[in-house]
Design a protein around this motif. Structure first.
Motif, PDB file in Angstrom:
ATOM      1  N   ASN A 197       0.827  -1.212   0.000  1.00  0.00           N
ATOM      2  CA  ASN A 197       0.000   0.000   0.000  1.00  0.00           C
ATOM      3  C   ASN A 197       0.856   1.254   0.000  1.00  0.00           C
ATOM      4  OD1 ASN A 197      -2.399  -1.381  -0.042  1.00  0.00           O
ATOM      5  ND2 ASN A 197      -2.780  -1.209   2.139  1.00  0.00           N
ATOM      6  N   ILE A 198       1.891   1.266   0.828  1.00  0.00           N
ATOM      7  CA  ILE A 198       2.771   2.432   0.896  1.00  0.00           C
ATOM      8  C   ILE A 198       3.458   2.655  -0.445  1.00  0.00           C
ATOM      9  CG2 ILE A 198       4.885   3.363   1.941  1.00  0.00           C
ATOM     10  CD1 ILE A 198       3.975   1.910   4.561  1.00  0.00           C
ATOM     11  N   ILE A 199       4.019   1.592  -1.002  1.00  0.00           N
ATOM     12  CA  ILE A 199       4.751   1.715  -2.269  1.00  0.00           C
ATOM     13  C   ILE A 199       3.822   2.127  -3.405  1.00  0.00           C
ATOM     14  CG2 ILE A 199       6.011   0.410  -4.034  1.00  0.00           C
ATOM     15  CD1 ILE A 199       7.256  -1.215  -1.709  1.00  0.00           C
ATOM     16  N   SER A 200       2.663   1.472  -3.523  1.00  0.00           N
ATOM     17  CA  SER A 200       1.770   1.786  -4.645  1.00  0.00           C
ATOM     18  C   SER A 200       1.205   3.204  -4.531  1.00  0.00           C
ATOM     19  CB  SER A 200       0.641   0.766  -4.738  1.00  0.00           C
ATOM     20  OG  SER A 200      -0.181   0.819  -3.608  1.00  0.00           O
ATOM     21  N   ASN A 201       0.854   3.619  -3.333  1.00  0.00           N
ATOM     22  CA  ASN A 201       0.332   4.984  -3.170  1.00  0.00           C
ATOM     23  C   ASN A 201       1.417   6.026  -3.385  1.00  0.00           C
ATOM     24  OD1 ASN A 201      -2.449   4.495  -2.623  1.00  0.00           O
ATOM     25  ND2 ASN A 201      -1.869   3.746  -0.606  1.00  0.00           N
ATOM     26  N   LEU A 202       2.624   5.731  -2.944  1.00  0.00           N
ATOM     27  CA  LEU A 202       3.743   6.655  -3.152  1.00  0.00           C
ATOM     28  C   LEU A 202       4.053   6.789  -4.643  1.00  0.00           C
ATOM     29  CD1 LEU A 202       5.696   8.443  -1.618  1.00  0.00           C
ATOM     30  CD2 LEU A 202       7.269   6.510  -1.476  1.00  0.00           C
ATOM     31  N   LEU A 203       4.066   5.669  -5.361  1.00  0.00           N
ATOM     32  CA  LEU A 203       4.290   5.723  -6.813  1.00  0.00           C
ATOM     33  C   LEU A 203       3.164   6.490  -7.509  1.00  0.00           C
ATOM     34  CD1 LEU A 203       5.616   2.124  -7.556  1.00  0.00           C
ATOM     35  CD2 LEU A 203       6.917   4.263  -7.623  1.00  0.00           C
ATOM     36  N   GLY A 204       1.934   6.262  -7.063  1.00  0.00           N
ATOM     37  CA  GLY A 204       0.805   7.002  -7.624  1.00  0.00           C
ATOM     38  C   GLY A 204       0.940   8.495  -7.393  1.00  0.00           C
TER      39      GLY A 204
ATOM     40  N   PHE B 226       3.767   9.872  -9.697  1.00  0.00           N
ATOM     41  CA  PHE B 226       3.312   9.924 -11.087  1.00  0.00           C
ATOM     42  C   PHE B 226       2.286  11.045 -11.288  1.00  0.00           C
ATOM     43  CE2 PHE B 226       0.638   8.320 -14.635  1.00  0.00           C
ATOM     44  CZ  PHE B 226       1.613   8.347 -15.628  1.00  0.00           C
ATOM     45  N   SER B 227       1.347  11.180 -10.372  1.00  0.00           N
ATOM     46  CA  SER B 227       0.315  12.219 -10.480  1.00  0.00           C
ATOM     47  C   SER B 227       0.929  13.613 -10.408  1.00  0.00           C
ATOM     48  CB  SER B 227      -0.715  12.063  -9.363  1.00  0.00           C
ATOM     49  OG  SER B 227      -1.353  10.823  -9.453  1.00  0.00           O
TER      50      SER B 227
ATOM     51  N   TYR C  96      -4.658  13.245  -3.077  1.00  0.00           N
ATOM     52  CA  TYR C  96      -5.307  12.061  -2.514  1.00  0.00           C
ATOM     53  C   TYR C  96      -4.327  10.898  -2.359  1.00  0.00           C
ATOM     54  CZ  TYR C  96      -9.881  14.202  -2.745  1.00  0.00           C
ATOM     55  OH  TYR C  96     -10.952  15.032  -2.549  1.00  0.00           O
ATOM     56  N   PHE C  97      -3.395  10.758  -3.306  1.00  0.00           N
ATOM     57  CA  PHE C  97      -2.379   9.705  -3.171  1.00  0.00           C
ATOM     58  C   PHE C  97      -1.473   9.971  -1.966  1.00  0.00           C
ATOM     59  CE2 PHE C  97      -2.805   8.004  -7.640  1.00  0.00           C
ATOM     60  CZ  PHE C  97      -2.964   6.678  -7.267  1.00  0.00           C
ATOM     61  N   VAL C  98      -1.120  11.225  -1.739  1.00  0.00           N
ATOM     62  CA  VAL C  98      -0.297  11.567  -0.571  1.00  0.00           C
ATOM     63  C   VAL C  98      -1.049  11.237   0.712  1.00  0.00           C
ATOM     64  CG1 VAL C  98       0.730  13.497   0.715  1.00  0.00           C
ATOM     65  CG2 VAL C  98       1.126  13.295  -1.750  1.00  0.00           C
ATOM     66  N   VAL C  99      -2.334  11.580   0.758  1.00  0.00           N
ATOM     67  CA  VAL C  99      -3.153  11.266   1.935  1.00  0.00           C
ATOM     68  C   VAL C  99      -3.228   9.754   2.136  1.00  0.00           C
ATOM     69  CG1 VAL C  99      -5.501  11.365   2.876  1.00  0.00           C
ATOM     70  CG2 VAL C  99      -4.476  13.403   1.867  1.00  0.00           C
TER      71      VAL C  99
END
Length: 171
Positions: free
Chosen positions: A89-96, A99-100, A145-148
């Protein structure tokens, strides 16, 4: 205070996306009616429809992420232990988020170039930099939202809610 700012942003974002979507749908229906019923097509309807729908979609990206409505394949993810899920979750949200934010920055550059070139749309003569604003705004909101979600994943809050949602769905 943070929750109030985010909730105000969410309400505003949902209103704007819904407004653009509804107005875009009305413009589309007007275009169809004028073309096929009245046999008098309006040249501007396609351009306005595309502008409104693209803006609604870009703004809707953040709404979909907030509500966990993006497409995901979680066949393997569901079988993982919570500690590994947290890392994913941390990795995928951080990558998102990265990228965003990158797309938001590129969108700002795209708006700047269109502004400097004084480009306009074909049918209505709208400055293209205005139409291009959807990308940096939408991607900026998605990045927020990805940062949150990254922060929540670090705290482990997403996993707690995930368990609650799954238990509720069973009954």
């Amino acid at each position: 205070m943070k929750d109030k700012i985010l909730s105000t942003l969410e309400v505003f974002e949902e209103f704007v996306a819904s407004f653009f979507f509804v107005i875009g749908s009305v413009v589309c229906l007007i275009g169809i009616f004028m073309r096929y019923v009245m046999n008098h097509p309006l040249v501007w309807t396609n351009e306005v429809f595309e502008l409104l729908m693209v803006t609604a979609i870009f703004i809707g990206f953040g709404i979909a992420l907030k509500d966990d409505q993006h497409i995901k394949v979680d066949l393997i993810y569901e079988k993982m232990p919570k500690s590994i899920k947290k890392v994913f979750n941390i990795i995928s949200n951080l990558l998102g988020a990265i990228f965003s934010i990158y797309l938001a920055v590129m969108g700002v550059e795209m708006v700047s170039v269109a502004h400097d070139q004084m480009s306009i749309s074909i049918d209505l003569g709208i400055p293209l930099w205005i139409t291009y604003l959807a990308m940096p705004i939408g991607m900026g909101l998605l990045g927020i939202y990805f940062v949150v979600k990254t922060y929540r994943a670090i705290l482990g809050k997403d996993l707690e809610e995930e368990t609650t949602i799954n238990i509720e769905n069973l009954f």
